[in-house]
Write an enzyme that holds these catalytic residues in place. Structure first.
Site, PDB file in Angstrom:
ATOM      1  N   HIS A  82     -31.382 -62.608  13.234  1.00 51.13           N
ATOM      2  CA  HIS A  82     -31.698 -62.499  14.662  1.00 51.13           C
ATOM      3  C   HIS A  82     -33.196 -62.426  14.906  1.00 51.13           C
ATOM      4  O   HIS A  82     -33.713 -61.480  15.497  1.00 51.13           O
ATOM      5  CB  HIS A  82     -31.005 -61.280  15.265  1.00 51.13           C
ATOM      6  CG  HIS A  82     -29.525 -61.315  15.141  1.00 51.13           C
ATOM      7  ND1 HIS A  82     -28.853 -60.801  14.053  1.00 51.13           N
ATOM      8  CD2 HIS A  82     -28.573 -61.811  15.976  1.00 51.13           C
ATOM      9  CE1 HIS A  82     -27.554 -60.981  14.221  1.00 51.13           C
ATOM     10  NE2 HIS A  82     -27.356 -61.587  15.372  1.00 51.13           N
ATOM     11  N   ASP A 100     -31.496 -60.147   8.222  1.00 47.12           N
ATOM     12  CA  ASP A 100     -31.123 -60.301   9.623  1.00 47.12           C
ATOM     13  C   ASP A 100     -31.542 -61.687  10.127  1.00 47.12           C
ATOM     14  O   ASP A 100     -32.721 -62.029  10.098  1.00 47.12           O
ATOM     15  CB  ASP A 100     -31.817 -59.211  10.436  1.00 47.12           C
ATOM     16  CG  ASP A 100     -31.357 -59.162  11.891  1.00 47.12           C
ATOM     17  OD1 ASP A 100     -30.572 -60.032  12.300  1.00 47.12           O
ATOM     18  OD2 ASP A 100     -31.801 -58.243  12.606  1.00 47.12           O
ATOM     19  N   CYS A 148     -25.826 -66.873  14.699  1.00 53.25           N
ATOM     20  CA  CYS A 148     -26.126 -65.914  13.622  1.00 53.25           C
ATOM     21  C   CYS A 148     -25.151 -65.996  12.449  1.00 53.25           C
ATOM     22  O   CYS A 148     -25.559 -65.892  11.285  1.00 53.25           O
ATOM     23  CB  CYS A 148     -26.214 -64.496  14.165  1.00 53.25           C
ATOM     24  SG  CYS A 148     -24.739 -63.906  15.016  1.00 53.25           S
TER      25      CYS A 148
END
Length: 473
Positions: A347, A345, A111
């Site tokens: 993820h 994000d 990430c």
């Protein structure tokens, strides 16, 4: 034979973990992000106001953004288009195997590399396209509905695990792709922008040949003792990005460099030296620079006194975002509203896209909906990024940033150690805001210097210096 058996067990374990992460990070929850119509929204130096003009005008339900009281107007669509136009780089699966490992996905560990890629991508957008650029097809992207993804994700997990066990890998691209775009642009300028848009994304492709792709970044990370599957911090990623840009041989990338702050200090002369390195009798142009400043905004938790500093940074036209996040989760911070940070994000696990093919689909590289997070949840460790087109731009940015933060009376605990108060690129050598008679500045200084955190825990901000012995003010 024993070693071979152990290797096979390790490979099987890696494949199982990868398959599990593919399911975990492919699961999409149906959520909406709420924005207040009474507060401005800042996105990488641009300000948007959502105050209503027409109460009957409603935000489309597919946008993923909801304005409180269900009243929207102002330039909501402009904000959405601007946000979606930023390049979104997420977990991917089924890409070519990373050298020295059995990994074909970065789910669960990549990430921070992805948020670093997003920051660099924004710097390249500014460099080649400018801050005013937006993707013409941005508003054509729609959010995925959670119900449609539930069964898909289960099937995806099953197929992924079966493929892992059999050692097979089928390269997939999204089934929904944008139509051929080049032909629909009306002039050469728009066509040029689309070419660079695609080119920038291709530099971040998940293949060994992509100059800023995951495979290359992992190679550069090995010099810092990192390998595929490890967790990378914001400071390490800053140095990896610097190395990647320095080693890039693409002709279009010879006009840009990266400077990483040393011990939270940006030295003016060093930055200008890097920008001027390519200047010869045949080439009088100086380089653009992306300045990366790894900082720590507190001890174990983020000090809330730095909220205004972070908001100030994200309000600057020079800012290309922040590599940050929550503990154990990295996000790319690009803006804020009130005391909440707006972010993208990484993820979310998506399928590998082969960016080497002509007219590869673009929609999975653009985030359809912003997310918000309270500043209080922010991990103190982060890396701040700035972009300056040339030496003149850098010097102007330095002066403006210093002036803006002095005017805002923003200071830090760094005053205690060296007599220099600094917030971002603000430097104070005894004649600016931290020594003023303003109660606001004095109170903030008292709160910071009387903190229970030790100075070692609070070496947070960078000191901007003209040289190595003279402060820049």
């Amino acid at each position: 034979m024993e070693a071979t058996g152990t290797d096979e067990v390790d490979k099987l374990k890696t494949k199982f973990i990868s398959a599990w992460n593919n399911m975990k990070y492919s699961w999409v929850l149906k959520t909406k992000t709420y924005f207040s119509r009474n507060s401005p929204v800042l996105l990488l130096g641009k300000c948007y106001h959502f105050k209503y003009e027409d109460e009957d005008k409603m935000l489309p339900t597919t946008s993923g953004c909801t304005i409180e009281d269900h009243v929207i107007a102002g330039n909501v669509e402009e904000f959405r288009k601007d946000f979606i136009s930023r390049i979104w780089l997420t977990y991917r699966e089924e890409f070519p195997q990373i050298e020295g490992s059995a990994l074909t996905t970065d789910c669960g560990w990549g990430c921070t590399l992805r948020t670093g890629q997003m920051l660099l991508a924004q710097g390249l957008i500014l460099h080649f396209l400018g801050r005013a650029w937006t993707w013409p097809d941005a508003l054509n992207i729609e959010n995925s509905d959670s119900e449609s993804w539930t069964s898909h994700t289960v099937k995806k997990f099953t197929a992924s695990f079966e493929a892992s066990l059999s050692g097979e890998r089928e390269l997939k691209t999204p089934t929904i792709s944008l139509k051929e775009t080049i032909g629909k642009y009306s002039d050469d300028h728009e066509m040029r922008n689309e070419i660079y848009h695609r080119k920038i994304i291709s530099w971040f492709g998940d293949s060994p040949l992509a100059v800023f792709g995951l495979h290359q970044l992992i190679e550069y990370g090995k010099k810092s003792g990192k390998k595929a599957g490890d967790w990378y911090g914001p400071a390490v990623v800053a140095h990896i990005l610097r190395k990647a840009v320095e080693e890039a041989r693409h002709p279009d990338l010879q006009g840009i460099t990266i400077y990483v702050a040393q011990d939270c200090t940006v030295y003016n002369s060093d930055v200008i030296d890097k920008q001027s390195a390519s200047m010869t009798s045949d080439n009088a142009d100086d380089k653009a620079v992306i300045i990366l400043v790894p900082v720590r905004l507190g001890g174990e938790r983020t000090n809330t006194d730095y909220l205004e500093f972070v908001k100030g940074i994200l309000s600057l036209e020079y800012c290309v975002g922040i590599i940050g996040g929550k503990p154990k989760q990295s996000y790319y911070f690009a803006g804020f509203q009130d005391d909440s940070l707006i972010y993208m994000d990484p993820h979310y696990c998506q399928s590998f896209v082969d960016v080497s093919i002509k007219d590869f689909p673009l929609e999975t590289f653009h985030c359809p909906s912003p997310k918000k997070m309270s500043f209080r949840k922010m991990d103190p460790s982060c890396t701040i990024g700035f972009y300056c087109r040339n030496v003149q731009d850098f010097e102007r940015a330095s002066e403006e940033i210093t002036k803006d933060f002095c005017a805002a009376e923003i200071i830090t605990e760094a005053t205690v150690a060296g007599g220099l108060a600094i917030q971002g690129f603000l430097t104070c050598s005894g004649e600016c805001c931290c020594h003023s008679k303003s109660p606001g500045a004095a109170e903030l200084l008292r709160r910071l210097t009387s903190s229970n955190n030790t100075h070692a825990q609070n070496r947070e901000m960078c000191i901007f210096r003209r040289g190595r012995d003279k402060p820049f003010v």
